[in-house]
Design a protein around this motif. Structure first.
Motif, mmCIF file in Angstrom:
data_model
loop_
_atom_site.group_PDB
_atom_site.id
_atom_site.type_symbol
_atom_site.label_atom_id
_atom_site.label_comp_id
_atom_site.label_asym_id
_atom_site.label_seq_id
_atom_site.Cartn_x
_atom_site.Cartn_y
_atom_site.Cartn_z
ATOM 1 N N LEU A 22 27.975 46.517 41.814
ATOM 2 C CA LEU A 22 26.473 46.638 41.505
ATOM 3 C C LEU A 22 26.856 46.808 39.374
ATOM 4 O O LEU A 22 25.606 46.594 39.241
ATOM 5 N N VAL A 23 27.339 48.026 39.324
ATOM 6 C CA VAL A 23 27.892 48.264 38.257
ATOM 7 C C VAL A 23 28.969 48.156 37.031
ATOM 8 O O VAL A 23 29.247 48.418 36.779
ATOM 9 N N TRP A 24 30.503 48.010 37.723
ATOM 10 C CA TRP A 24 31.325 47.357 36.549
ATOM 11 C C TRP A 24 31.379 45.664 37.267
ATOM 12 O O TRP A 24 31.410 45.427 37.990
ATOM 13 N N ARG A 25 31.290 45.401 36.111
ATOM 14 C CA ARG A 25 31.199 44.019 36.086
ATOM 15 C C ARG A 25 32.151 42.656 35.397
ATOM 16 O O ARG A 25 32.026 42.100 35.493
ATOM 17 N N GLY A 26 33.294 43.735 35.559
ATOM 18 C CA GLY A 26 34.517 42.796 36.085
ATOM 19 C C GLY A 26 35.177 42.501 37.241
ATOM 20 O O GLY A 26 34.530 42.239 38.196
ATOM 21 N N ALA A 27 36.801 41.594 37.504
ATOM 22 C CA ALA A 27 36.775 40.833 37.930
ATOM 23 C C ALA A 27 37.245 41.532 39.365
ATOM 24 O O ALA A 27 37.491 41.589 40.584
ATOM 25 N N LEU A 28 37.410 42.657 39.166
ATOM 26 C CA LEU A 28 38.320 44.042 39.917
ATOM 27 C C LEU A 28 37.784 44.095 41.545
ATOM 28 O O LEU A 28 37.558 44.319 42.185
#
Length: 135
Positions: free
Chosen positions: A69-75
């Motif tokens: 929810l908070v990290w918008r990257g693909a990882l």
């Protein structure tokens, strides 16, 4: 947002974010994590090598849900796919006659079915979000 699972531009990062599938993947990994924490707290696999892994799986699911929810990257999305696939895969192997390194499980009870469903959802929603965000 236009349509279910539509990717919208995240103003802060300039990336496309598939909010609905991300949220669905987050809920799925958190629920799976909570089920594993419940089983750990109930004393499942007491004295076995698998018990600490249930604690790690539970904490990892909750942390991963927040990251989705908070990290918008693909990882984190890749993490959700791997989390769901590895957890479900481990359980499926444990249900075979040979078991998983001495652990044998059965498709019985709400924890087994609840985890299995949420892990499938984590894989599907994670792949869905990855696809939407990579367009």
């Amino acid at each position: 947002m236009t349509g279910t699972g539509a990717a919208t531009t995240d103003r802060g990062a300039g990336r496309r974010v598939a909010r609905a599938p991300r949220a669905l993947a987050a809920v799925a990994v958190v629920v799976s994590g909570v089920v594993h924490l419940y089983l750990w707290q109930q004393g499942y696999f007491q004295g076995m090598w698998l018990r600490p892994l249930f604690l790690a799986q539970g904490v990892g699911g909750v942390v991963l849900g927040v990251l989705l929810l908070v990290w918008r990257g693909a990882l984190p999305l890749v993490g959700a796919v791997l989390y769901g696939a590895a957890t479900l895969g481990g359980f499926v192997v444990a249900t075979t006659p040979a078991g998983l390194l001495g652990v044998r499980a059965r498709w019985e009870g709400w924890p087994e079915w609840g985890s299995a469903v949420t892990e499938v959802v984590a894989v599907v929603a994670g792949l869905w979000a990855l696809r939407r965000e990579r367009r």
